[in-house]
Design an enzyme around this catalytic site. Structure first.
Site, PDB file in Angstrom:
ATOM      1  N   ASP A  12       0.840  -1.207   0.000  1.00  0.00           N
ATOM      2  CA  ASP A  12       0.000   0.000   0.000  1.00  0.00           C
ATOM      3  C   ASP A  12       0.873   1.254   0.000  1.00  0.00           C
ATOM      4  O   ASP A  12       2.097   1.210   0.267  1.00  0.00           O
ATOM      5  CB  ASP A  12      -0.898  -0.042   1.251  1.00  0.00           C
ATOM      6  CG  ASP A  12      -2.246   0.615   1.034  1.00  0.00           C
ATOM      7  OD1 ASP A  12      -2.346   1.478   0.144  1.00  0.00           O
ATOM      8  OD2 ASP A  12      -3.184   0.286   1.782  1.00  0.00           O
ATOM      9  N   ASP A  69     -10.628   1.754  -3.721  1.00  0.00           N
ATOM     10  CA  ASP A  69     -11.248   1.409  -2.437  1.00  0.00           C
ATOM     11  C   ASP A  69     -12.760   1.405  -2.541  1.00  0.00           C
ATOM     12  O   ASP A  69     -13.439   0.992  -1.597  1.00  0.00           O
ATOM     13  CB  ASP A  69     -10.828   2.415  -1.360  1.00  0.00           C
ATOM     14  CG  ASP A  69      -9.505   2.031  -0.730  1.00  0.00           C
ATOM     15  OD1 ASP A  69      -9.054   0.893  -0.952  1.00  0.00           O
ATOM     16  OD2 ASP A  69      -8.924   2.868  -0.028  1.00  0.00           O
TER      17      ASP A  69
HETATM   18  C1  DGJ Z   1      -5.944   1.602   1.601  1.00  0.00           C
HETATM   19  C2  DGJ Z   1      -6.253   0.393   0.782  1.00  0.00           C
HETATM   20  O1  DGJ Z   1      -6.688   0.767  -0.477  1.00  0.00           O
HETATM   21  C3  DGJ Z   1      -7.261  -0.470   1.498  1.00  0.00           C
HETATM   22  O2  DGJ Z   1      -7.616  -1.559   0.703  1.00  0.00           O
HETATM   23  C4  DGJ Z   1      -6.684  -0.912   2.800  1.00  0.00           C
HETATM   24  O3  DGJ Z   1      -5.591  -1.753   2.579  1.00  0.00           O
HETATM   25  C5  DGJ Z   1      -6.276   0.294   3.623  1.00  0.00           C
HETATM   26  N1  DGJ Z   1      -5.437   1.188   2.888  1.00  0.00           N
HETATM   27  C6  DGJ Z   1      -5.557  -0.133   4.870  1.00  0.00           C
HETATM   28  O4  DGJ Z   1      -5.079   0.918   5.579  1.00  0.00           O
END
Ligand code: DGJ
Length: 756
Positions: free
Chosen positions: A484, A550
């Site tokens: 991430d 997301d």
């Molecule tokens: C952002 C990501 O896009 C999510 O899927 C998740 O992993 C969160 N961060 C976790 O902090």
């Protein structure tokens, strides 16, 4: 059809490398014609000047020496009033010294202000590593290297132009400072020409939770400049910058597109100067003073990929074939994944997670990914980031019990990291505040999600993160990393010096991925960045899928997946089925619409299955079975998207390379103000063949009293695999569209039964 290689005897004799050559006339210019997969690129080096692409587009066939000369002559424009006294000729690196009054490809300066206007001269050309002296060369896919220099300014440039077997044209430039004083590089951009009737531009914008939203505009005089200063690719990245004939669509209209393969600051540019000359270009965006080359130092720019085709599907297909041809490309058995983020967020609890794993395994899930929250003091997003040590509070026995449970079910275990980031409230930030990127020792950048950036270009910081990650990879059976990157790099400088370091940080992140992959063969990495803010071919050289967004709301995903796939094939696109109420938008959707949407991607689940009903679990299991039965087709076939004007019924699918099988989906993304929809014409199928079409059993809502006749016939013939329909009817005249209610989808299995 295999790419046609122009025959040697049209031009001259073939040398040892199989390259067609003729003896060069003294003092003559050099011309190269590369062609592959329906694309020609003709390069001209007249009088040793900076190479120009005099043609990039439709394949020209073998031209021969005379034909090549004729093509170059045909490209020389008249000299208008009030311009330089020689015909304008724009090189791949545009320069004022060639008469170009637009943006310069190479800019920079010496401490005394000189060196900003180079006149690069070509002094050597190699073709696939062989020195090239021929005046005319025609060949297939090949890598051409031009060595250029401005001796007076002490600048040496290597320009690589490669036509790949897929017909993708990629170019990159590197610069070496050959003088005795430092050279501050501001920009090194490479370009491709596009013709005057490429009058329309398409690129992308977006934001968190709504990445890659298309935007179109006219290609007018001036510059359409997409600069990215986020220090990561960005949710609003240009993604691909297309220029095409007005109204170009998925299946129609010539289109030329570029993509800059870089995950740090970068730019895409479409420029038309007052002569009407048009270029597309791209490169890295360097911050002030970021790249100072000491004598002898070299800077290597990113690849600019160019794709040409008739319609956007053809453009996308070259990228897909290129990515699929990589030695390390994933296989077609992309494992069904369960990611626990939307199921538990930071609430890690072994009993709850093992129950989730049990449910997942029973459904046929093949990979289980533990997301954020397992390490250090990370009980929420304010603390612990950067401490890659399993939390003893939450995991008193380490991750072993969960990993064993998951692998005991035959599933692979994956783990979340955010290696480039820290919370200030973390052990690593307290121990090494100098590793945090900041414009000065006394001032931090504004926090974002309570976090700051760890400067991986500091060798000790790099070694620290590599060490902690490696220890975990050695201790546990981890096959997959979700990588991430949750904030923009604002004021991203090395703290002690104040010098901008986004360039160095991007290369260090790549090096960290490379090191982990080298040490752990088979390890997969997912590129995630607050959802889909790091989707580019630079990161994809060392990663195996991207997280698109997301936002898992299927209505939003219909659009985001559709356009993410303009660059990457479905198997690299993380596509999950979430709970019925979207966590991002609050919208409610049926499981069938969520699943039919997610099916066209690397399928996963992101849902607290302990809350799912028995009926939902049974349905989910059927969708997983369907995905497993179709994934080979999905991940080897060609993506096709139908042009349907402003119809809210979107039709897209995957057709196998031999066109004997296809899976299509019809998705209603809105309601029409007309009571009937345009007929469905299925792109990509063979009009000469006869197919059986079968709508897969569905609970999708429709608002018709009687369904289309062909659907009734197909359902009656389900035992035979559906209704027989000639390819011409499927592709040309079309089938009456069902009256799908909004946010509903249908799937169609299509199988060839013969060729007429
Ligand atoms: C952002 C990501 O896009 C999510 O899927 C998740 O992993 C969160 N961060 C976790 O902090």
């Amino acid at each position: 059809m295999s790419p046609r290689r122009p025959s040697a005897d049209t031009v001259g004799t073939a040398d040892a490398a199989g390259i067609a050559v003729t003896a060069p006339a003294p003092g003559a210019s050099q011309r190269l014609h590369l062609s592959a997969s329906g694309v020609s690129a003709v390069l001209d080096v007249t009088d040793g000047r900076c190479p120009a692409l005099v043609h990039w587009g439709a394949e020209l066939g073998a031209l021969g020496a005379a034909g090549l000369d004729a093509l170059v002559a045909a490209s020389i424009e008249p000299v208008p009033h009030n311009a330089v006294d020689v015909p304008l000729r724009v090189g791949i690196i545009p320069q004022q010294s060639d008469g170009w009054i637009g943006r310069q490809g190479l800019t920079g300066s010496r401490p005394d202000g000189t060196g900003w206007s180079p006149r690069l001269v070509t002094h050597e050309i190699t073709l696939d590593g062989h020195p090239l002296t021929a005046a005319h060369t025609e060949t297939g896919a090949a890598l051409v290297r031009f060595d250029l220099a401005d001796a007076e300014l002490g600048l040496a440039v290597v320009l690589e132009v490669e036509l790949l077997p897929t017909g993708l044209l990629r170019q990159r430039a590197s610069l070496t400072n050959t003088a005795t004083t430092a050279y501050t590089l501001e920009e090194l951009t490479v370009t491709v020409p596009v013709p005057g009737d490429a009058e329309e531009l398409l690129d992308f914008a977006g934001r968190w939770g709504k990445e890659r939203t298309p935007q179109r505009r006219q290609f007018t005089v001036g510059t359409h400049l997409r600069e990215n200063r986020r220090g990561r690719t960005g949710p609003d990245a240009a993604h691909l910058l297309h220029a095409g004939r007005p109204g170009f669509g998925f299946r129609r209209g010539e289109v030329w597109a570029v993509h800059t393969a870089f995950s740090g600051n970068h730019r895409h540019v479409a420029e038309q100067i007052s002569t009407g000359t048009r270029v597309l270009g791209g490169g890295e965006l360097l911050l002030p003073g970021e790249l100072v080359l000491d004598p002898g130092e070299e800077y290597v720019g990113p690849w600019l990929h160019g794709s040409y085709g008739d319609g956007l599907d053809a453009v996308a297909s070259r990228f897909h074939r290129h990515l699929r041809s990589r030695a390390h490309h994933v296989d077609t058995a992309r494992p069904v994944t369960l990611n626990v983020w939307e199921a538990v967020y930071f609430d890690h609890d072994l009993a709850r997670l093992t129950e989730l794993a049990d449910r997942a395994a029973a459904l046929g899930v093949e990979r289980f990914v533990l997301d954020d929250g397992w390490f250090g003091s990370r009980r929420d997003d304010t603390s612990g980031l950067g401490d890659w040590v399993v939390s003893a509070d939450v995991w008193p026995d380490g991750l072993g019990p969960l990993v064993d449970h998951v692998t005991g079910h035959g599933m692979e275990f994956g783990l979340w990291f955010e290696p480039e980031m820290v919370n200030e409230d973390s052990d690593v930030a307290r121990a090494h505040p100098e590793w945090i990127m900041a414009p000065s020792p006394d001032r931090m950048p504004l926090p974002s999600r309570h976090q700051q950036v760890l400067n991986l270009s500091i060798p000790e910081a790099f070694a620290h993160v590599l060490g902690q990650m490696s220890a975990l990879l050695e201790e546990y059976e981890i096959g997959y990393l979700k990588w991430d990157h949750n904030r923009d790099l604002l004021e991203a400088a090395t703290r002690g010096t104040g010098r901008a370091a986004v360039h160095a940080q991007t290369l260090a992140a790549y090096a960290l991925m490379d090191a982990l992959k080298a040490a752990h063969p088979g390890l997969e990495i997912e590129s995630c960045s607050s959802g889909g803010a790091r989707v580019d071919l630079g990161v994809l050289e060392r990663t195996d899928r991207v997280w698109v967004s997301d936002c898992i709301d299927p209505l939003e995903r219909q659009q985001m997946n559709r356009w993410t796939a303009q660059l990457i094939p479905l198997e690299l696109m993380g596509s999950h089925i979430a709970s019925g109420a979207s966590h991002a938008t609050g919208r409610l959707h049926t499981l069938d619409f969520r699943a039919a949407t997610a099916l066209f991607g690397h399928l996963g689940i992101e849902w607290d299955l302990t809350q799912a009903s028995e009926e939902e679990l049974a349905s989910l299991q059927r969708w997983i079975e369907l995905y497993r039965a179709r994934r080979e087709l999905l991940f080897t076939g060609d993506l096709v998207r139908a042009d349907r004007g402003d119809s809210p019924l979107w039709l897209h699918g995957v057709v196998s390379p031999q066109r004997e099988r296809a899976l299509f989906t019809l998705a209603a993304v809105g309601r029409s103000d007309r009571s009937q929809h345009d007929r469905l014409r299925f792109p990509g199928l063979d009009p000469e063949a006869t197919y059986r079409i079968l709508p897969l059993p569905s609970r999708a809502r429709t608002s018709s009293l009687v369904p289309p006749r062909w659907m009734q016939l197909a359902e009656q013939a389900a035992a035979d695999g559906g209704a027989l329909v000639p390819g011409t009817v499927l592709t040309r005249s079309g089938l009456a569209a069902p009256l799908l209610d909004p946010e509903q989808a249908l799937l169609f299995d299509i199988t060839r039964v013969g060729i007429s």
